[in-house]
Design a protein around this motif. Sequence first.
Motif, PDB file in Angstrom:
ATOM      1  N   ASP A   6       0.847  -1.202   0.000  1.00  0.00           N
ATOM      2  CA  ASP A   6       0.000   0.000   0.000  1.00  0.00           C
ATOM      3  C   ASP A   6       0.879   1.247   0.000  1.00  0.00           C
ATOM      4  O   ASP A   6       1.887   1.314   0.722  1.00  0.00           O
ATOM      5  CB  ASP A   6      -0.872   0.052   1.262  1.00  0.00           C
ATOM      6  N   LYS A   7       0.484   2.228  -0.822  1.00  0.00           N
ATOM      7  CA  LYS A   7       1.151   3.549  -0.763  1.00  0.00           C
ATOM      8  C   LYS A   7       0.208   4.582  -1.381  1.00  0.00           C
ATOM      9  O   LYS A   7      -0.267   4.411  -2.508  1.00  0.00           O
ATOM     10  CB  LYS A   7       2.481   3.536  -1.526  1.00  0.00           C
ATOM     11  N   ASP A   8      -0.082   5.623  -0.632  1.00  0.00           N
ATOM     12  CA  ASP A   8      -0.946   6.680  -1.145  1.00  0.00           C
ATOM     13  C   ASP A   8      -0.354   7.300  -2.407  1.00  0.00           C
ATOM     14  O   ASP A   8       0.857   7.563  -2.474  1.00  0.00           O
ATOM     15  CB  ASP A   8      -1.133   7.777  -0.087  1.00  0.00           C
ATOM     16  N   ASP A  26      -3.936   2.758  -5.145  1.00  0.00           N
ATOM     17  CA  ASP A  26      -2.974   2.894  -4.044  1.00  0.00           C
ATOM     18  C   ASP A  26      -2.426   1.543  -3.574  1.00  0.00           C
ATOM     19  O   ASP A  26      -1.759   1.467  -2.542  1.00  0.00           O
ATOM     20  CB  ASP A  26      -3.643   3.595  -2.850  1.00  0.00           C
ATOM     21  N   ASP A  86       3.810   2.613   2.271  1.00  0.00           N
ATOM     22  CA  ASP A  86       3.230   2.903   3.585  1.00  0.00           C
ATOM     23  C   ASP A  86       3.143   1.629   4.423  1.00  0.00           C
ATOM     24  O   ASP A  86       3.358   1.649   5.635  1.00  0.00           O
ATOM     25  CB  ASP A  86       1.830   3.506   3.427  1.00  0.00           C
TER      26      ASP A  86
END
Length: 439
Positions: A301-303, A334, A363
């Motif tokens: 996950d990563k914005d 994301d 993240d």
Amino acid sequence: MIKVVKFGGSSLASAEQFAKVGKIINADNERRYVVPSAPGKRNSKDTKVTDMLYACYDLVEADEDFRVPLMKIKDRYDTIINGLNLKLSLEDEFKKIAENFKNKAGVDYAASRGEYLNGIIMANYLGYEFVDAAEVIFFDKEGNFDAEKTDKVLSKRLAKIERAVIPGFYGANPDGSVRTFSRGGSDITGSIVSRAVHATCYENWTDVSGFLVADPRIIDHPETIKTITYRELRELSYMGASVLHEDAVFPVRKAGIPINIRNTNAPEDAGTWIVESTCHQSKYTITGIAGKKGFVSVNIDKDMMNSEVGFGRKVLSAFEENGISFEHMPSGIDTMTIFVHQPEFEGKEQSVISAIHRLAKPDSIELEGDLALIAVVGRGMKSTRGTAGRIFSALAHANINVKMIDQGSSELNIIIGVSNADFENAIRAIYDIFVVTQL
């Protein structure tokens, strides 16, 4: 009209099976070139000759006496020869093999003798000419199959021979030493010979009547696939369907030669035709279902991941650094999920996670193991609405939670991720809705 026929180990395990094969070959005058495997198992407790040869050569490498197991192998062949009432002796051949074993000729040489000796018997039995594969099939210095040299030499050699037996599974390195394909490589030899003689058909004879829609260990008496394209076959073979060695497709595909999978024990069955393209609609929306257990999903996950140029490359570099190949990579705005083989990944998981953090700065990363991937494949899916919906409906009805879905752009296959525990039930549910009830 020329047909190349390849017979698997189970088709040549005994004199009785040899006699069946002889009738099949003689029943069609176009079956001019024969590719035999080594003798397989005569019953469930028996041992394949190739496995006997590997075990024998293990003794050679351990500097132990290998003569008794080698004589057991000779007995297997003598039983076939006597059962066929042939005036043939392999005495000199086994003396030569024993001498080469003493001189440590290599494990590839040892394994290849199963096909080599069976080829001699087959040629003698049919009255065909024997062509040693080591003289016509070549590998380069890196150990890769040399397709162009092989095609040139083999075409020239066989142009002068009306009927021949070419043993499967092996060829020669540039220095003349024997090199084998991977297990099941006789399928590849048959394909190579088919290309060289411009065959109209490559018949691959085994102990099943063609490709089945699903694994018979999961589905009782699954339907046979009548016609399947090379692309469909590739998808199913990759996901575990194993009637034909997947590399056997390439030589004939290039030449536009169809493959016909047939059953030695039921020669009247039409089997499965493997073709480049067809206008024939498959009987069902799907052509086949196949799958494998033992995967891990690496969920990253990563914005604003979608706006970061090179993010996917950075993540995949972490796997490359650790020598791990990935299977599937579904992604969202994301999120990104990488599916990898669990046994390959487990010992390196922390190293991979560390590399992903270092290279891509996500993240969060979550792992989920004990997953299975199932491929639902079919050229009919492109022209049928609601295929994915029916799959989800069938799985929901069977109380199976779908972990992942990934559809290729070709609309030829849909990959579904489920837990290992749900694997068999998922295949049954999908088979039931598309084949049994045809909803």
